[in-house]
Design a protein around this motif. Structure first.
Motif, PDB file in Angstrom:
ATOM      1  N   PRO A  27       4.082  28.018  40.405  1.00 55.47           N
ATOM      2  CA  PRO A  27       4.079  26.341  40.380  1.00 55.47           C
ATOM      3  C   PRO A  27       5.023  26.312  41.510  1.00 55.47           C
ATOM      4  CG  PRO A  27       5.295  27.144  38.517  1.00 55.47           C
ATOM      5  CD  PRO A  27       4.792  28.682  39.153  1.00 55.47           C
ATOM      6  N   LEU A  28       4.485  25.074  42.541  1.00 58.36           N
ATOM      7  CA  LEU A  28       5.267  24.804  43.399  1.00 58.36           C
ATOM      8  C   LEU A  28       5.998  23.453  43.298  1.00 58.36           C
ATOM      9  CD1 LEU A  28       2.792  25.625  46.405  1.00 58.36           C
ATOM     10  CD2 LEU A  28       4.257  27.245  45.518  1.00 58.36           C
ATOM     11  N   THR A  29       7.096  23.766  42.498  1.00 58.33           N
ATOM     12  CA  THR A  29       7.844  22.694  42.256  1.00 58.33           C
ATOM     13  C   THR A  29       8.866  22.449  43.522  1.00 58.33           C
ATOM     14  OG1 THR A  29       9.697  23.974  41.483  1.00 58.33           O
ATOM     15  CG2 THR A  29       8.026  23.405  39.893  1.00 58.33           C
ATOM     16  N   SER A  30       9.475  21.091  43.477  1.00 60.25           N
ATOM     17  CA  SER A  30      10.384  20.855  44.370  1.00 60.25           C
ATOM     18  C   SER A  30      11.810  21.582  44.362  1.00 60.25           C
ATOM     19  CB  SER A  30      10.691  19.163  44.506  1.00 60.25           C
ATOM     20  OG  SER A  30      11.027  19.023  42.962  1.00 60.25           O
ATOM     21  N   ASN A  31      11.947  21.808  43.075  1.00 59.33           N
ATOM     22  CA  ASN A  31      13.307  22.816  42.738  1.00 59.33           C
ATOM     23  C   ASN A  31      13.226  24.352  43.501  1.00 59.33           C
ATOM     24  OD1 ASN A  31      14.608  21.120  41.194  1.00 59.33           O
ATOM     25  ND2 ASN A  31      13.805  21.709  39.403  1.00 59.33           N
ATOM     26  N   LEU A  32      11.696  24.924  43.252  1.00 52.70           N
ATOM     27  CA  LEU A  32      11.675  26.067  44.035  1.00 52.70           C
ATOM     28  C   LEU A  32      11.640  25.921  45.701  1.00 52.70           C
ATOM     29  CD1 LEU A  32      10.598  29.093  43.827  1.00 52.70           C
ATOM     30  CD2 LEU A  32       8.349  28.278  43.828  1.00 52.70           C
ATOM     31  N   ILE A  33      10.751  24.820  45.971  1.00 56.23           N
ATOM     32  CA  ILE A  33      10.799  24.538  47.517  1.00 56.23           C
ATOM     33  C   ILE A  33      12.367  24.416  48.294  1.00 56.23           C
ATOM     34  CG2 ILE A  33       9.727  23.356  49.416  1.00 56.23           C
ATOM     35  CD1 ILE A  33       7.423  22.662  47.625  1.00 56.23           C
ATOM     36  N   ALA A  34      12.960  23.668  47.303  1.00 55.73           N
ATOM     37  CA  ALA A  34      14.248  23.245  47.800  1.00 55.73           C
ATOM     38  C   ALA A  34      15.187  24.603  47.711  1.00 55.73           C
ATOM     39  CB  ALA A  34      15.155  22.346  46.799  1.00 55.73           C
ATOM     40  N   SER A  35      15.155  25.474  46.860  1.00 50.00           N
ATOM     41  CA  SER A  35      15.750  26.860  46.892  1.00 50.00           C
ATOM     42  C   SER A  35      15.548  27.647  47.989  1.00 50.00           C
ATOM     43  CB  SER A  35      15.511  27.621  45.608  1.00 50.00           C
ATOM     44  OG  SER A  35      14.338  28.353  45.632  1.00 50.00           O
ATOM     45  N   SER A  36      14.315  27.417  48.590  1.00 52.25           N
ATOM     46  CA  SER A  36      14.153  28.017  49.987  1.00 52.25           C
ATOM     47  C   SER A  36      14.719  27.646  51.124  1.00 52.25           C
ATOM     48  CB  SER A  36      12.413  28.197  50.156  1.00 52.25           C
ATOM     49  OG  SER A  36      12.270  29.061  51.115  1.00 52.25           O
ATOM     50  N   ILE A  37      14.858  26.268  51.148  1.00 51.23           N
ATOM     51  CA  ILE A  37      15.469  25.563  52.243  1.00 51.23           C
ATOM     52  C   ILE A  37      16.980  25.450  52.015  1.00 51.23           C
ATOM     53  CG2 ILE A  37      15.451  23.287  53.416  1.00 51.23           C
ATOM     54  CD1 ILE A  37      12.779  22.478  52.437  1.00 51.23           C
ATOM     55  N   GLU A  38      17.560  25.539  50.759  1.00 50.84           N
ATOM     56  CA  GLU A  38      18.909  25.405  50.122  1.00 50.84           C
ATOM     57  C   GLU A  38      19.196  24.037  50.726  1.00 50.84           C
ATOM     58  OE1 GLU A  38      21.354  28.652  51.997  1.00 50.84           O
ATOM     59  OE2 GLU A  38      20.251  30.043  50.554  1.00 50.84           O
ATOM     60  N   THR A  39      18.458  23.152  49.961  1.00 48.53           N
ATOM     61  CA  THR A  39      18.581  21.791  50.018  1.00 48.53           C
ATOM     62  C   THR A  39      18.499  21.373  48.395  1.00 48.53           C
ATOM     63  OG1 THR A  39      18.370  19.718  51.348  1.00 48.53           O
ATOM     64  CG2 THR A  39      16.636  21.021  50.583  1.00 48.53           C
ATOM     65  N   SER A  40      18.472  19.653  48.464  1.00 50.27           N
ATOM     66  CA  SER A  40      18.361  19.218  46.767  1.00 50.27           C
ATOM     67  C   SER A  40      16.933  18.980  46.924  1.00 50.27           C
ATOM     68  CB  SER A  40      19.036  17.941  47.205  1.00 50.27           C
ATOM     69  OG  SER A  40      18.394  16.872  47.668  1.00 50.27           O
ATOM     70  N   PRO A  41      16.214  19.224  45.558  1.00 44.64           N
ATOM     71  CA  PRO A  41      14.930  18.785  45.255  1.00 44.64           C
ATOM     72  C   PRO A  41      14.641  17.382  45.436  1.00 44.64           C
ATOM     73  CG  PRO A  41      15.818  19.888  43.562  1.00 44.64           C
ATOM     74  CD  PRO A  41      16.891  19.696  44.507  1.00 44.64           C
ATOM     75  N   VAL A  42      15.513  16.455  45.674  1.00 46.99           N
ATOM     76  CA  VAL A  42      15.284  15.215  46.014  1.00 46.99           C
ATOM     77  C   VAL A  42      14.924  14.844  47.466  1.00 46.99           C
ATOM     78  CG1 VAL A  42      16.534  12.964  46.176  1.00 46.99           C
ATOM     79  CG2 VAL A  42      16.881  14.161  44.083  1.00 46.99           C
ATOM     80  N   MET A  43      15.582  15.780  48.009  1.00 48.74           N
ATOM     81  CA  MET A  43      15.143  15.609  49.726  1.00 48.74           C
ATOM     82  C   MET A  43      13.881  16.147  49.926  1.00 48.74           C
ATOM     83  SD  MET A  43      14.973  17.246  52.943  1.00 48.74           S
ATOM     84  CE  MET A  43      15.446  18.610  52.451  1.00 48.74           C
ATOM     85  N   VAL A  44      13.486  17.195  49.110  1.00 47.94           N
ATOM     86  CA  VAL A  44      12.099  17.825  49.462  1.00 47.94           C
ATOM     87  C   VAL A  44      11.413  16.810  48.961  1.00 47.94           C
ATOM     88  CG1 VAL A  44      10.479  19.464  48.239  1.00 47.94           C
ATOM     89  CG2 VAL A  44      12.793  20.205  49.081  1.00 47.94           C
ATOM     90  N   ARG A  45      11.437  16.117  47.995  1.00 49.57           N
ATOM     91  CA  ARG A  45      10.435  15.140  47.377  1.00 49.57           C
ATOM     92  C   ARG A  45      10.353  14.114  48.357  1.00 49.57           C
ATOM     93  NH1 ARG A  45      12.640  16.734  42.054  1.00 49.57           N
ATOM     94  NH2 ARG A  45      14.171  15.128  42.090  1.00 49.57           N
ATOM     95  N   GLN A  46      11.317  13.717  49.082  1.00 47.01           N
ATOM     96  CA  GLN A  46      11.203  12.586  49.901  1.00 47.01           C
ATOM     97  C   GLN A  46      10.449  12.962  51.206  1.00 47.01           C
ATOM     98  OE1 GLN A  46      15.379  11.992  50.333  1.00 47.01           O
ATOM     99  NE2 GLN A  46      15.771  10.422  49.081  1.00 47.01           N
ATOM    100  N   LEU A  47      11.112  14.131  51.593  1.00 42.75           N
ATOM    101  CA  LEU A  47      10.090  14.686  52.709  1.00 42.75           C
ATOM    102  C   LEU A  47       8.326  14.809  52.399  1.00 42.75           C
ATOM    103  CD1 LEU A  47      12.461  17.415  54.493  1.00 42.75           C
ATOM    104  CD2 LEU A  47      11.816  15.030  55.490  1.00 42.75           C
ATOM    105  N   MET A  48       8.298  15.212  51.353  1.00 41.58           N
ATOM    106  CA  MET A  48       6.983  15.250  50.686  1.00 41.58           C
ATOM    107  C   MET A  48       6.172  14.083  50.554  1.00 41.58           C
ATOM    108  SD  MET A  48       7.048  18.525  47.971  1.00 41.58           S
ATOM    109  CE  MET A  48       5.397  18.755  47.771  1.00 41.58           C
ATOM    110  N   VAL A  49       6.752  13.086  50.291  1.00 41.62           N
ATOM    111  CA  VAL A  49       6.198  11.672  50.219  1.00 41.62           C
ATOM    112  C   VAL A  49       5.889  11.302  51.714  1.00 41.62           C
ATOM    113  CG1 VAL A  49       6.872   9.146  49.830  1.00 41.62           C
ATOM    114  CG2 VAL A  49       6.992  10.829  48.050  1.00 41.62           C
TER     115      VAL A  49
END
Length: 154
Positions: A27-49
């Motif tokens: 599952p491609l959760t924002s938490n999983l993606i954030a762990s790859s970038i080493e940033t917060s899931p919130v930032m990932v969700r904002q960029l994904m929007v």
């Protein structure tokens, strides 16, 4: 001055979605993606929007299943840059200089010309480079790492 990583993080997200999206059991959760970038899931969700609004990804609210909206070869790095940075120039000129100084009084107009030429060249290169180019390079580099690890383990 902190330099923005929104552009590189957005490319990271798109490549991650393509590469890991092919592994159907993940599952491609924002938490999983954030762990790859080493940033917060919130930032990932904002960029994904932002990427979704630009028509680069498709998402369904409440599901960890983002997908690229186009083939990777149809997404240029300029598309990504314009989506996340909008009209922000690549280079900034300091406008607070001493106009009475030979350098301070002429640096803005001088750099403006050079920066404009460099920005056009950089954007042209970004327009020639696709997400597929980035993904292929990532996969080649990973294969080289794995081969080197194998050799070191022998």
């Amino acid at each position: 001055m902190k330099i923005s990583t929104r552009f590189s993080d957005s490319i990271h997200i798109l490549a991650f979605i393509d590469i890991y999206g092919k592994m159907k059991n993940l599952p491609l959760t924002s938490n999983l993606i954030a762990s790859s970038i080493e940033t917060s899931p919130v930032m990932v969700r904002q960029l994904m929007v932002t990427l979704r609004k630009a028509g680069l990804i498709e998402t369904k609210h409440g599901t960890p299943d983002p997908k690229l909206a186009k083939k990777p070869e149809d997404i240029t790095l300029l598309d990504v840059y314009l989506a996340v940075e909008k009209e922000k120039p690549l280079f900034e000129i300091d406008h607070k200089t001493n106009p009475e100084c030979i350098v301070g009084g002429n640096i803005q107009s001088t750099l403006s010309t050079f920066y404009s030429q460099a920005e056009i060249a950089a954007k042209a290169k970004l327009n020639q480079t696709t997400l597929a180019d980035v993904i292929n390079t990532i996969l080649v580099k990973q294969k080289e790492k794995e081969k080197l690890q194998e050799q070191n383990n022998d």
